[in-house]
Scaffold this motif. Structure first.
Motif, PDB file in Angstrom:
ATOM      1  N   SER A  43       0.476   6.593  10.245  1.00 22.51           N
ATOM      2  CA  SER A  43       0.712   7.088   8.889  1.00 22.51           C
ATOM      3  C   SER A  43       0.783   5.921   7.902  1.00 22.51           C
ATOM      4  O   SER A  43       0.270   6.005   6.786  1.00 22.51           O
ATOM      5  CB  SER A  43       2.003   7.905   8.915  1.00 22.51           C
ATOM      6  N   ARG A  44       1.383   4.802   8.333  1.00 20.33           N
ATOM      7  CA  ARG A  44       1.446   3.636   7.447  1.00 20.33           C
ATOM      8  C   ARG A  44       0.036   3.106   7.159  1.00 20.33           C
ATOM      9  O   ARG A  44      -0.293   2.763   6.024  1.00 20.33           O
ATOM     10  CB  ARG A  44       2.268   2.525   8.093  1.00 20.33           C
ATOM     11  N   ARG A  74      -1.586   5.211   4.605  1.00 20.98           N
ATOM     12  CA  ARG A  74      -1.095   4.929   3.245  1.00 20.98           C
ATOM     13  C   ARG A  74      -1.637   3.593   2.754  1.00 20.98           C
ATOM     14  O   ARG A  74      -1.930   3.427   1.578  1.00 20.98           O
ATOM     15  CB  ARG A  74       0.441   4.916   3.233  1.00 20.98           C
ATOM     16  N   ARG A  75      -1.815   2.664   3.671  1.00 18.51           N
ATOM     17  CA  ARG A  75      -2.325   1.347   3.286  1.00 18.51           C
ATOM     18  C   ARG A  75      -3.771   1.414   2.801  1.00 18.51           C
ATOM     19  O   ARG A  75      -4.241   0.508   2.120  1.00 18.51           O
ATOM     20  CB  ARG A  75      -2.241   0.382   4.472  1.00 18.51           C
ATOM     21  N   LEU A 123      -7.963  11.402   2.911  1.00 18.01           N
ATOM     22  CA  LEU A 123      -7.392  10.916   1.655  1.00 18.01           C
ATOM     23  C   LEU A 123      -8.114  11.450   0.421  1.00 18.01           C
ATOM     24  O   LEU A 123      -7.781  11.069  -0.699  1.00 18.01           O
ATOM     25  CB  LEU A 123      -7.406   9.380   1.633  1.00 18.01           C
ATOM     26  N   ARG A 158      -8.256   5.574  -4.777  1.00 21.53           N
ATOM     27  CA  ARG A 158      -8.155   7.036  -4.717  1.00 21.53           C
ATOM     28  C   ARG A 158      -9.473   7.700  -5.102  1.00 21.53           C
ATOM     29  O   ARG A 158      -9.926   8.636  -4.448  1.00 21.53           O
ATOM     30  CB  ARG A 158      -7.056   7.521  -5.665  1.00 21.53           C
ATOM     31  N   ALA A 184      -5.977  12.833  -2.244  1.00 25.95           N
ATOM     32  CA  ALA A 184      -4.955  11.986  -2.873  1.00 25.95           C
ATOM     33  C   ALA A 184      -5.119  11.957  -4.386  1.00 25.95           C
ATOM     34  O   ALA A 184      -4.134  12.064  -5.120  1.00 25.95           O
ATOM     35  CB  ALA A 184      -5.013  10.574  -2.297  1.00 25.95           C
TER      36      ALA A 184
END
Lengths: 525, 503
Positions: free
Chosen positions: B369-370, B373-374, A510, A85, A513
């Motif tokens: 989307s997976r 997230r991965r 991201l 992150r 996140a």
């Protein structure tokens, strides 16, 4: 990870000093990056002062603001945890802050203050130019190149040079104790699916990359200076945007300004070098010259470029409606533009609108080839954009496997890249990346057309921005500028796409996140 | 300790006297020509009063087709299960046979003079792509009906591919487990599946036809539009499609197209009264969502479209039919782009429509989307779910591969069209539109006229029509079979050459 530094007390006893500042990797890396950018601003301020002295004040103020902000962030924070992150947050926020602060010189100098342009549009254009520079895209909102100082135009070139190799890579080179997280930072920023470790230490790897980059820039600069045409200033300016495969030029006609075959050949060589994986250059520099010939991606990349050049030259030669005249012209203009777009540089060699090098007036087939190059980009680990040749290779093999799987459902069919089988999670990640890429293009074109962009222009600009190309199709071609082709909000969307494309989608999506986790934890508490 | 081996019981082998070994291609061609025969006879009989010559020709063709089909069926052994490759390449072969027959009909009746144009018109018909080289108002009744009938057959082929052939070829591993079970119940055997599909398809077509007649459309126009509505074909008896027709026929067409784009499994559930299953269908909800969102966007876009026209245009795009209520030149670029996205996404799987299919598109979004997230947690065992159930990784792998092939084909189509002289935007738009079996768009215009395309560009469209109609895989497999045959041929030639030289 030892973040403690030691010092001695008056009686000579070694004392452990607590680490300075709050642990925040994102702000720390952003601070270092801003400090480096301010150094570049400082140099261009001196150039401006010594030459045209038109925008010295603007550059000096920006240098102070950028340097102070960067210095403060660097001093009052320290590298904390480098989990996934934080890596994405650090890379994403660094690029966003550098882009915004990097637009200051343009805003203060009024670079985009043309008649009928209000302040908001000037700010939008400045952010657009800064994003285009740092992402090494090369699209411009500048309409008048003559009314600006040489230092300001050189700063514009320097933004691309910083963006080419990566400002986070530069920041990591001075972070000696970042360990594995440092490589993650480089990987998150570096173009391509993976980043090779060139040296045992990550900071050493980052330094090696920058050394190759600097030497390469100096070589291009020297070659351009030796060739009749470009002055010393021109050589420096174009070297900065050639090695970074950026494509900015201090002239509205880009490389077409010189109308010189020798300059074009030198630039082609520079662009090709920039479009190749830098770890191959590093190995070659250490005497391992066969590294080039053994690399499957490079062979495919050069093969695709060769086929694209042949097809475009043939189409230009055969099509009587083109502005290109004869086989010689077709080879010159077709070859230059295919390499410029195949490496995602985006230089043009058109001497003006509707001149032979203006590819928006070429045959439709040649333009579709160019659009394919917009998507493909160069090699992984190079300074170029696009989805990268390695991904194209793996995804092609994946598609063939899917078809073969229909015939042989139980067969074990690995996806191969060169001689090596690619791990299934890598194939899956690449397929996911490609799908996100396509999804973003669709959303982007809907958004940009919805905000008033033309259909053809929007398709070219969105694909071009995501691939960090530079010119688009239609009214936003190589001899045009984006401020005429797109309304302000659409330009902001395109600027965002440039950054998303430069960081290969994931970090920009991201980067929220980590803050989201902090906020959600706080709410939960 | 000794064990006694149980006596082996061998399964009785079913052998038909005089039957040849299985050829799925021949079987598929036999069944397709039987349907073609029935449609030809119907068109011929209905067109007798207008042009007896063409009508009699069609009746003759129909009788010959049926005779051929009966003869072929008698000599085929259907007890063996064909390999996936043979099923899919058989479909491609069947489609090509139909197109060649169609080309012959256009040439023999003098409807079209040029062979290439006749081939394109036939391919557009059987692939349910609404592109044409003809002015429909100049056609006589039997040919107008037969032209529309080709689309009706194309729609039927599309549903059979989705409900019977692809599940047979892919042997499970479908994206939706629920859908897979439903398919198995709808088509316990290929023969039963085909029969049920034909019956329901025929019944829905009849209802739509009656709807057209009830709204005051003439008999000929009703029949033509009946053939081309549920099949999501898009051919019309009018040059300006539905622009000159009233609100009544438009409403019937909207409902018919929407049904045409709906999964046959959902229709089967509806006929069996399984409302709970219908409500649970993710794909149906998404499909209806696309229709609603598209209609609202078009109505609010300020393009001067009424709500009815917006719904009609959206349904026409989503079901990949291609009917139009006005020329697209008046539409803004953003509306054109929204329509292109809807066309590209297409209809539901196992329907007569084309496109990527809603279920696949949604699965790909889930997959992307997976992977996103991965990135945050590379070691997580995240799965992509459909209706609450995880999707098999191999099905996912195939779907992503399919999607890349789909995009690659769109790019190839655009490149070839551009080389043949079409401008960049028209080439890109038409490439996507044709592979989705929609047809109209930037370039051909809303009414799908191929006048602005050069003859080579028109001809280049046909393989992409096939790819769109048969869900790409059959085309790719047919090509791979072709390559394999070529390799085999080359190997034999090499062997012969080597023998000659050694001697």
């Amino acid at each position: 990870m030892n973040l403690l530094t030691s010092h001695r007390s008056s009686d000579g006893t070694a004392l452990a000093r607590p680490p300075r500042g709050r642990p925040n990797t994102a702000l720390h890396v952003a601070g270092i990056a801003l400090t480096f950018v301010s150094a570049g601003m400082g140099i261009t301020t001196v150039v401006e002062l010594a030459s045209t002295n038109l925008d010295t004040g603007a550059l000096a103020i920006s240098t102070v603001v950028c340097g102070s902000l960067g210095g403060l962030l660097w001093y009052f924070t320290r590298a904390g945890t480098v989990r996934t992150r934080e890596v994405f947050a650090a890379v994403g926020w660094t690029w966003l802050s550098v882009t915004l602060i990097g637009s200051l010189p343009f805003i203060i100098a009024g670079t985009f203050a043309t008649p009928g342009t209000d302040f908001v549009e000037q700010v939008v254009n400045s952010i657009f130019e800064s994003a285009s520079g740092f992402s090494a895209t090369g699209s411009t909102a500048l309409t008048d190149f003559s009314g600006h100082g040489r230092g300001m135009l050189l700063y514009r070139q320097a933004t691309q040079w910083y963006g080419g190799m990566g400002i986070v890579v530069l920041a990591v080179s001075v972070l000696p104790f970042l360990g594995v997280g440092g490589l993650d930072l480089i990987t998150a920023e570096a173009p391509g699916p993976s980043s090779d470790r060139l040296a045992p230490r990550v900071s050493e790897t980052a330094r090696q990359l920058w050394v190759i980059y600097v030497l390469f820039t100096l070589t291009v600069m020297a070659v351009l200076f030796v060739i009749p045409g470009p002055s010393f200033y021109d050589s420096v300016a174009h070297a900065l945007s050639t090695t970074s495969t950026g494509g900015f030029s201090p002239y509205s006609e880009s490389i077409g300004h010189y109308d010189s075959l020798a300059v074009e050949i030198a630039i082609i060589a520079g662009m090709l070098y920039g479009g190749i994986n830098f770890s191959l250059h590093w190995r070659a520099a250490r005497g391992e010259l066969t590294a080039y010939s053994r690399d499957s991606e490079l062979r495919t990349f050069l093969g695709i470029l060769l086929v694209a050049v042949s097809v475009v030259v043939l189409l230009l030669w055969l099509d009587s409606g083109d502005p290109v005249d004869g086989l010689g012209d077709a080879m010159r203009y077709g070859g230059f533009n295919v390499v410029a777009l195949g490496t995602s540089t985006g230089f043009g060699n058109a001497t003006g609108a509707e001149a032979p090098g203006d590819f928006v007036h070429w045959a439709s087939g040649a333009q579709i080839v160019i659009l394919f190059l917009f998507v493909m980009g160069g090699s992984t680990g190079s300074t170029s954009g696009g989805i990268k040749v390695m991904r194209v290779q793996v995804l092609f093999a994946h598609t063939i496997r899917s078809i073969r799987r229909t015939q042989q459902p139980q067969a074990v069919l690995p996806v191969k890249h060169g001689k090596f089988a690619v791990a299934e999670d890598i194939v899956s990640r690449m397929a996911g990346f490609f799908l996100l890429y396509v999804l973003l293009i669709s959303v982007g074109v809907v958004l940009v057309t919805g905000l008033g962009g033309g259909f053809e222009e929007s398709i070219g600009a969105v694909i071009g921005s995501l691939g960090n190309m530079g010119p688009a199709l239609g009214e936003a071609g190589p001899t045009a500028n984006f401020s005429d082709a797109f309304p302000e909000p659409a330009r902001l969307v395109l600027a965002a796409f440039m950054l998303i494309g430069r960081l290969e989608i994931f970090p920009m999506l991201l980067m929220f996140a980590a803050p989201y986790r902090v906020v959600s934890d706080a709410i939960r508490r | 300790m000794t064990t006694q081996r149980a006596p082996r019981i061998s399964a009785p082998r079913l052998e038909l006297r005089g039957a040849r070994p299985t050829s799925y291609s021949r079987l598929a061609v036999a069944e397709a020509t039987a349907v073609l025969g029935i449609v030809s006879i119907t068109c011929g009989v209905l067109g007798l009063f207008d042009d007896a010559g063409d009508a009699l020709f069609l009746i003759g063709l129909g009788l010959a087709s049926i005779a051929f089909a009966l003869l072929a069926r008698r000599t085929l052994d259907r007890t063996h299960r064909p390999s996936p490759g043979r099923v899919l390449s058989g479909l491609a072969f069947t489609w090509l046979t139909l197109v060649v027959i169609g080309t012959g009909v256009y040439l023999a009746t003098g409807t079209i003079d040029r062979v290439d144009d006749a081939f394109v018109e036939s391919a557009a018909g059987f692939s349910t792509t609404s592109l044409t080289t003809l002015d429909p108002s100049e056609l006589n009744v039997p040919m107008q009906l037969w032209r529309a009938g080709t689309q009706w057959i194309g729609g039927l082929v599309g549903i059979i591919v989705g409900v019977v052939s692809l599940p047979l070829a892919l042997r499970g591993g479908m994206l939706s487990r629920e859908g897979q079970h439903a398919r198995e119940r709808l088509a316990p055997t290929p023969v039963v599946g085909r029969r049920r599909v034909m019956l329901v398809y025929g019944a829905i077509s009849t209802l739509v036809g009656l709807g057209y007649v009830a709204t005051g459309l003439g008999a000929r126009d009703s029949l033509v539009h009946t053939f081309t509505t549920v099949s999501t074909g898009g051919f019309s008896s009018k040059v300006d499609s539905f622009a000159g027709l009233g609100a009544g026929p438009r409403t019937v067409a909207t409902i018919g197209m929407a049904i045409g784009g709906t999964s046959f499994i959902v229709i089967w559930w509806a006929l069996r009264g399984r409302s709970a299953s219908i409500l649970r269908s993710t794909e149906l909800r998404l499909y209806l969502g696309i229709l609603a969102a598209g209609s609202v966007l078009l109505a609010l876009s300020g393009e001067g479209m009424s709500i009815g026209e917006s719904v009609f245009t959206t349904v026409s795009a989503a079901s990949t039919t291609g009917f139009a209520v006005g020329e697209w030149t008046a539409l803004s670029d953003s509306v054109l782009m929204v329509l292109l996205v809807i066309i590209g996404t297409g209809s539901m799987s196992a329907s007569a429509g084309g496109g990527l299919r809603v279920l696949r598109a949604w699965t790909l979004v889930g997959f992307a989307s997976r992977e996103l997230r991965r990135q945050l947690d590379p070691h997580s065992a995240a799965v992509v779910k459909q209706a609450g159930e995880p999707i098999d990784e191999r099905a996912l792998e195939r779907t992503t591969g399919y999607q890349i092939a789909h995009l690659g084909l769109c790019g190839c189509a655009a490149f070839l069209l551009a080389i043949a002289g079409t401008d960049v935007l028209a080439a890109l738009y038409t490439g996507i539109s044709v592979i989705s079996t929609h047809g109209p768009g930037v370039g051909p215009g809303a009414y799908g006229s191929l006048e602005s395309f050069s003859p080579p560009a028109r001809l280049l469209l046909t393989p992409f029509m096939l790819a769109g109609r048969l869900s790409i895989l059959p085309l790719l497999l047919a090509l791979s079979f072709g390559f394999r045959l070529e390799n085999e041929l080359a190997r034999r030639v090499r062997r012969v050459v080597r023998k000659v030289f050694v001697r």
